[in-house]
Design a protein around this motif. Sequence first.
Motif, PDB file in Angstrom:
ATOM      1  N   VAL A  63       6.205  -3.986  -8.436  1.00 26.33           N
ATOM      2  CA  VAL A  63       6.074  -2.532  -8.526  1.00 26.33           C
ATOM      3  C   VAL A  63       5.713  -2.104  -9.948  1.00 26.33           C
ATOM      4  N   ALA A  64       5.153  -2.997 -10.728  1.00 25.37           N
ATOM      5  CA  ALA A  64       4.868  -2.736 -12.144  1.00 25.37           C
ATOM      6  C   ALA A  64       3.640  -1.849 -12.317  1.00 25.37           C
ATOM      7  N   GLY A  65       3.849  -0.566 -12.108  1.00 25.91           N
ATOM      8  CA  GLY A  65       2.747   0.376 -12.218  1.00 25.91           C
ATOM      9  C   GLY A  65       1.780   0.299 -11.060  1.00 25.91           C
ATOM     10  N   ILE A  66       2.179  -0.373 -10.011  1.00 19.45           N
ATOM     11  CA  ILE A  66       1.352  -0.512  -8.810  1.00 19.45           C
ATOM     12  C   ILE A  66       2.227  -0.275  -7.584  1.00 19.45           C
ATOM     13  N   LEU A  67       1.575   0.037  -6.473  1.00 21.23           N
ATOM     14  CA  LEU A  67       2.312   0.181  -5.225  1.00 21.23           C
ATOM     15  C   LEU A  67       2.538  -1.195  -4.632  1.00 21.23           C
ATOM     16  N   SER A  68       3.766  -1.480  -4.255  1.00 22.51           N
ATOM     17  CA  SER A  68       4.090  -2.783  -3.698  1.00 22.51           C
ATOM     18  C   SER A  68       3.360  -2.986  -2.377  1.00 22.51           C
ATOM     19  N   ALA A  69       2.618  -4.077  -2.303  1.00 19.90           N
ATOM     20  CA  ALA A  69       1.901  -4.391  -1.060  1.00 19.90           C
ATOM     21  C   ALA A  69       2.867  -4.717   0.063  1.00 19.90           C
ATOM     22  N   ASN A  70       4.088  -5.102  -0.298  1.00 18.72           N
ATOM     23  CA  ASN A  70       5.085  -5.485   0.706  1.00 18.72           C
ATOM     24  C   ASN A  70       6.025  -4.350   1.067  1.00 18.72           C
ATOM     25  N   GLU A  71       6.484  -3.594   0.068  1.00 18.97           N
ATOM     26  CA  GLU A  71       7.632  -2.718   0.262  1.00 18.97           C
ATOM     27  C   GLU A  71       7.340  -1.226   0.231  1.00 18.97           C
ATOM     28  N   THR A  72       6.212  -0.814  -0.294  1.00 15.91           N
ATOM     29  CA  THR A  72       5.969   0.620  -0.452  1.00 15.91           C
ATOM     30  C   THR A  72       5.711   1.294   0.890  1.00 15.91           C
ATOM     31  N   LEU A  73       6.515   2.298   1.175  1.00 15.38           N
ATOM     32  CA  LEU A  73       6.326   3.121   2.366  1.00 15.38           C
ATOM     33  C   LEU A  73       5.484   4.348   2.033  1.00 15.38           C
TER      34      LEU A  73
END
Length: 471
Positions: A276-286
């Motif tokens: 999540v380092a300044g990016i949207l998590s490909a796995n967890e972001t809703l």
Amino acid sequence: MIIPKIKFFSFLAAASISCTSLVSCNDFLDVTPDGQEKLDQILSTPEGVESALYGAYAQLRNTNLYGANLSFKVVDILAQHFTVYGGNNNHIAALEKYDYNYSDVEQDFENIWTKMYGNISNVNAILGSAILNDASSFPYNIYKGEALGLRAFMHFDLLRLFCEQYTLNPNASGIPYATNFGLQTPDFSSVAKCYEYILDDLLTAETLLQDEDKYTDATNFMRDRSIHFNLHAVRATLARVYLTMGQKDKALIYAEKVISESGRKLTGQISLAGDVAGILSANETLFGVYYKEFYSVVSPNLQQHISWSSLEPRRDCLEIFQKEGQDLRQNAYFKEDLSYSVPTFIKLTNVYDLNGQTTPAGIIPGINLIRLPEMYYIAAECLLESNPGKATEYFDELITHRGLTKLSERPEPQAISQQIINDDRYKELWGEGQNFYNMKRQDLSISLPDGNSVKPVYIIPIPDIEFDYRN
């Protein structure tokens, strides 16, 4: 809702967005009464509505909203996550002490209030467009569902920031719930009535978005659903809302729906660093906000160690993460440097920007607003009394993905409790602006690095400017 004396709210912001597969739009339309005809023209086509929705999403990244104050800055300072160690920063010190009468702090909350209501007005302009009068078919059902969900999301954060906790006083004064784009100022509603409005918007949005997966590849607008207020974002927000209302049975239903139906999975241990380092998590972001320039905000606040202004994590941050063994979040969120007295908070720092590289295609730079782990905490909490075994399963599933041992397998086995859930949530959501709300919901004291604790002043005064423009 404030209506300024000279320029009537609101702004329909159509921000230029360059993420892969997104429809771009430009201009910033200042909507005044004279501009109503132009506004109606823009919102008369699907392309215009899409541009307007992109503009509303873009406004969320304003530094007075989730670009800083409602993520890692103001609300996380209130949660005692960050401070300023060098110099005499009276502004930050006042926030830490919950001195809401200090002028700069008053300005913080006035900015949050006005910017949020400005964007609510943007969304109401979209919802008031003739093209959405009958939103029973694609793509109009999607447009309306996203807009209703986003309107509820914004009102909910204002409500839980500025008003009394529902379970303590549901009849307390709430906020104006704005549902129309125009010159009429909505009256204040009670906290309970505001929750009725929020739930009505969210439940309607859920119905409108229920078949969105059928159209994933139908248009560019339907791609990259994590940057849209999608079905699972609606359900996750419903889980938040019902939990805040103390209706744990309903909160559990929605948290479990998200866990089982969203298609999102907890990030594995190997991939945790940088997820999540300044990016949207490909796995967890809703749900998150696309923000290519987020690093320009993060860097001076969290990276540059400017003694009088940069935010530094609390001095006992590593101790907090080391209590239960090798927590992989420690190295994913913090970087130790002998040049500084405390570690650098790196959780929100885009490593590609940090190294002067271009973020690779397929990775969305931005701000995470709802992530899957929160649903595991909600599910576990809701099951604490009725089914502690199942609660433990949800909790263990999350913490083992963070490198920790299951509660029952520790050298000193532990039974799940509200305190254990709260402690882990505090670590997981550091820098994401959620822990102050969790503490307020439970009326908790907050531990300080010196070993003492403080009882926050949880009710923040509604800015005076709101009343300046009322009769």
